[in-house]
Design a protein around this motif. Structure first.
Motif, short mmCIF file in Angstrom:
data_model
loop_
_atom_site.label_atom_id
_atom_site.label_comp_id
_atom_site.label_asym_id
_atom_site.label_seq_id
_atom_site.Cartn_x
_atom_site.Cartn_y
_atom_site.Cartn_z
N ASP A 40 11.75 -11.74 2.44
CA ASP A 40 10.86 -11.74 3.68
C ASP A 40 10.33 -10.24 3.93
N TYR A 41 9.18 -9.91 4.22
CA TYR A 41 8.77 -8.52 4.57
C TYR A 41 9.48 -7.63 5.68
N VAL A 42 9.96 -6.83 5.47
CA VAL A 42 10.36 -5.72 6.65
C VAL A 42 9.89 -4.40 6.40
N PHE A 43 9.23 -3.92 7.62
CA PHE A 43 8.59 -2.89 7.43
C PHE A 43 9.59 -1.98 7.71
N GLY A 44 9.67 -0.93 6.42
CA GLY A 44 10.62 -0.01 6.11
C GLY A 44 10.16 1.34 6.00
N TRP A 45 8.93 1.76 6.17
CA TRP A 45 8.12 2.93 5.83
C TRP A 45 8.64 3.91 7.04
N LYS A 46 8.98 5.00 6.61
CA LYS A 46 9.51 5.97 7.59
C LYS A 46 8.33 7.02 7.72
N GLY A 47 8.08 7.15 9.18
CA GLY A 47 6.98 8.08 9.84
C GLY A 47 5.53 7.52 9.20
N ASP A 48 5.01 8.59 8.46
CA ASP A 48 3.58 8.50 7.67
C ASP A 48 3.61 8.12 6.25
N SER A 49 4.73 7.76 5.71
CA SER A 49 4.93 7.70 4.37
C SER A 49 4.03 6.92 3.83
N LEU A 50 3.96 5.42 4.37
CA LEU A 50 2.99 4.69 3.76
C LEU A 50 1.46 5.16 3.62
N GLN A 51 1.13 5.61 4.64
CA GLN A 51 -0.32 6.16 4.54
C GLN A 51 -0.49 7.47 3.54
N ARG A 52 0.68 8.21 3.39
CA ARG A 52 0.60 9.21 2.19
C ARG A 52 0.55 8.66 1.13
N ALA A 53 1.46 7.51 0.60
CA ALA A 53 1.40 6.94 -0.47
C ALA A 53 -0.19 6.28 -0.75
N MET A 54 -0.58 5.71 0.09
CA MET A 54 -2.04 4.95 0.12
C MET A 54 -2.98 6.24 -0.24
N ASP A 55 -2.99 7.09 0.49
CA ASP A 55 -3.77 8.36 0.26
C ASP A 55 -3.69 8.85 -1.00
N ALA A 56 -2.56 8.95 -1.63
CA ALA A 56 -2.33 9.43 -2.83
C ALA A 56 -2.39 8.55 -3.96
N ARG A 57 -2.90 7.47 -3.75
CA ARG A 57 -2.89 6.21 -4.70
C ARG A 57 -1.65 6.12 -5.54
#
Length: 101
Positions: A40-57
């Motif tokens: 099951d998906y559980v949102f576990g990204w801290k702060g803006d880490s998901l956005q930073r990971a996506m921006d950095a590809r």
């Protein structure tokens, strides 16, 4: 990505396997092949880490924006039991199967 790792080294001794040599591991779904793994998906990204990971590809473990941990470190993470049940040794049937019939 969703990754599941099971430490099965304790079963490397073929003498522990069924006498017919069949693969002894069975998922709780009754599947002996491992294709019905479920998560099951559980949102576990801290702060803006998901956005930073996506921006950095970011691609898997190759990412200068995120901290990662080794499999060895991940395996040290344990959760205490919440249900007491026999989990050591061989089971004659999958727990709860009598209720499914």
């Amino acid at each position: 990505m969703y990754e599941v790792m099971w430490n099965t080294q304790m079963f490397n001794d073929k003498n522990l396997w069924p006498e017919d040599g069949s693969q002894p591991f069975v998922w709780s779904t009754g599947d002996k092949t491992g294709y019905t793994n479920h998560g099951d998906y559980v949102f576990g990204w801290k702060g803006d880490s998901l956005q930073r990971a996506m921006d950095a590809r970011c691609n898997g473990a190759v990412c200068g924006q995120l901290q990662t941990q080794s499999a060895e470190s991940a395996m040290k993470c344990i959760k205490s039991r919440t249900v007491e049940e026999d989990i050591d040794g061989w089971l004659t049937e999958i727990p709860g199967m009598e209720m499914a019939e």
